[in-house]
Design a protein around this motif. Sequence first.
Motif, PDB file in Angstrom:
ATOM      1  N   MET A  83       0.798  -1.225   0.000  1.00 36.05           N
ATOM      2  CA  MET A  83       0.000   0.000   0.000  1.00 36.05           C
ATOM      3  C   MET A  83       0.832   1.276   0.000  1.00 36.05           C
ATOM      4  O   MET A  83       0.282   2.373  -0.123  1.00 36.05           O
ATOM      5  N   ILE A  84       2.130   1.164   0.157  1.00 35.74           N
ATOM      6  CA  ILE A  84       2.969   2.363   0.214  1.00 35.74           C
ATOM      7  C   ILE A  84       2.850   3.138  -1.094  1.00 35.74           C
ATOM      8  O   ILE A  84       3.064   2.583  -2.172  1.00 35.74           O
ATOM      9  N   PRO A  85       2.506   4.432  -1.032  1.00 31.71           N
ATOM     10  CA  PRO A  85       2.367   5.210  -2.267  1.00 31.71           C
ATOM     11  C   PRO A  85       3.698   5.412  -2.986  1.00 31.71           C
ATOM     12  O   PRO A  85       4.752   5.504  -2.340  1.00 31.71           O
ATOM     13  N   ASP A  86       3.646   5.474  -4.293  1.00 32.88           N
ATOM     14  CA  ASP A  86       4.870   5.631  -5.079  1.00 32.88           C
ATOM     15  C   ASP A  86       5.595   6.937  -4.773  1.00 32.88           C
ATOM     16  O   ASP A  86       6.790   7.072  -5.045  1.00 32.88           O
ATOM     17  N   THR A  87       4.887   7.909  -4.218  1.00 35.35           N
ATOM     18  CA  THR A  87       5.490   9.216  -3.948  1.00 35.35           C
ATOM     19  C   THR A  87       6.296   9.259  -2.655  1.00 35.35           C
ATOM     20  O   THR A  87       7.084  10.188  -2.440  1.00 35.35           O
ATOM     21  N   LEU A  88       6.099   8.273  -1.770  1.00 29.60           N
ATOM     22  CA  LEU A  88       6.781   8.290  -0.480  1.00 29.60           C
ATOM     23  C   LEU A  88       8.278   8.054  -0.650  1.00 29.60           C
ATOM     24  O   LEU A  88       8.706   7.126  -1.337  1.00 29.60           O
ATOM     25  N   ARG A  89       9.083   8.893   0.030  1.00 32.59           N
ATOM     26  CA  ARG A  89      10.544   8.775  -0.023  1.00 32.59           C
ATOM     27  C   ARG A  89      11.057   8.462   1.377  1.00 32.59           C
ATOM     28  O   ARG A  89      11.046   9.318   2.256  1.00 32.59           O
ATOM     29  N   CYS A  90      11.466   7.233   1.575  1.00 36.46           N
ATOM     30  CA  CYS A  90      11.924   6.766   2.890  1.00 36.46           C
ATOM     31  C   CYS A  90      13.027   5.736   2.721  1.00 36.46           C
ATOM     32  O   CYS A  90      13.230   5.187   1.631  1.00 36.46           O
ATOM     33  N   THR A  91      13.699   5.458   3.835  1.00 36.83           N
ATOM     34  CA  THR A  91      14.628   4.334   3.896  1.00 36.83           C
ATOM     35  C   THR A  91      14.045   3.279   4.821  1.00 36.83           C
ATOM     36  O   THR A  91      13.706   3.577   5.970  1.00 36.83           O
ATOM     37  N   PHE A  92      13.925   2.078   4.304  1.00 38.71           N
ATOM     38  CA  PHE A  92      13.392   0.965   5.095  1.00 38.71           C
ATOM     39  C   PHE A  92      14.506  -0.035   5.389  1.00 38.71           C
ATOM     40  O   PHE A  92      15.216  -0.480   4.481  1.00 38.71           O
ATOM     41  N   PHE A  93      14.643  -0.393   6.649  1.00 38.91           N
ATOM     42  CA  PHE A  93      15.459  -1.527   7.074  1.00 38.91           C
ATOM     43  C   PHE A  93      14.490  -2.659   7.394  1.00 38.91           C
ATOM     44  O   PHE A  93      13.448  -2.430   8.000  1.00 38.91           O
ATOM     45  N   THR A  94      14.836  -3.879   7.016  1.00 40.82           N
ATOM     46  CA  THR A  94      13.965  -4.998   7.339  1.00 40.82           C
ATOM     47  C   THR A  94      14.759  -6.272   7.575  1.00 40.82           C
ATOM     48  O   THR A  94      15.868  -6.438   7.042  1.00 40.82           O
ATOM     49  N   VAL A  95      14.185  -7.155   8.382  1.00 40.72           N
ATOM     50  CA  VAL A  95      14.771  -8.469   8.637  1.00 40.72           C
ATOM     51  C   VAL A  95      14.048  -9.538   7.819  1.00 40.72           C
ATOM     52  O   VAL A  95      14.339 -10.723   7.960  1.00 40.72           O
TER      53      VAL A  95
END
Length: 247
Positions: free
Chosen positions: A107-119
Motif C-alpha cells: 500500500m505504500i504510495p509511489d510518492t513516499l521517499r523513505c529508507t526501510f530496514f527490514t529483517v
Amino acid sequence: MLKEERQAFIIKQINLHNKVLSSDLSLKLNVSEDTVRRDLNELAESGQILKVHGGALSKSFHYPFSQSEVYAKESKKEVARKVIDLLKDGMSILVGGGTTMIEVARMIPDTLRCTFFTVSPLVALELAERPNISVILLGGQLSKNSHIMIGAQVVNQLSEIKVDLCILGTNSLSIEDGLTDSDWEVVQVKKAMIRSAKKTAIMSIAEKLGSDQNMKVCDLNSIHYLITDLKPEDASLREYAAVVEVV
C-alpha cells in the motif's frame, strides 16, 4: 471435546499465531501430546497446516503471496491502511515480517521517499517495488519457521542503527503480559528492533488481543502506537488506550 472441535481449535490457533507448539496445545486442550500429534498429522495430510518438529505452522504465513491462503486478509488490510498514515517523507523505518507487513508494503504510495530496514526477505521484495524507497535487508540466518533473519549477526547490526519508527506484527498482545512470542530467536530480534527505534508501532488484528505466549518481548508501555482493525474508540481497546496511543 470431539476430534472435529479439537482440530477446529488447532486451526484457529495456528491462523492467529502463525505457529503452535504441541506441548502448548496439549495444555490448552487438556489432552495428551500424542493426541495432539495425531490431530496435527491429520490436518497436515489434508493440506490445512504445515507440520514441523514440535508443532505446526500456518499456511497463510508461509505462502503470503497466495491471496486465498491469507487469514483475516481484510482485517489486515485495514491495519495496513492505518500504518500508511504514520509514514512521512524522509523517515528511516525498521520493519519486521508477516502477512500484515506485506500488506503495508503493497500500500505504500509511489510518492513516499523513505529508507526501510527490514529483517524479512519477503517484505524487502515487496518494498523494492516502490520507486522512491531505499531498502536495506539485514543479514543473518534465515529462520525457516518465521521467514525472518535471526541470530547474533542480525542483533549486532540492529545495535548499530537508530531509526525513527519500528513497525512490528504481533504473535500475542495483552494488558498484563505485553508483547509475547513463542520463538526464542525471534524474541531476541524483536527486542533488538525495539531498542533501535525512537518509536515503536505494533500491528494486531483484534482477534490476537488478550492472548499471550510463553516468551516476553516487551511490556505494553514500551510501545508508542497500537494499530488494530477496530476503531480507536472501540470499548475493547479502552484499557490499551490508557497505556499506548491506539490508532
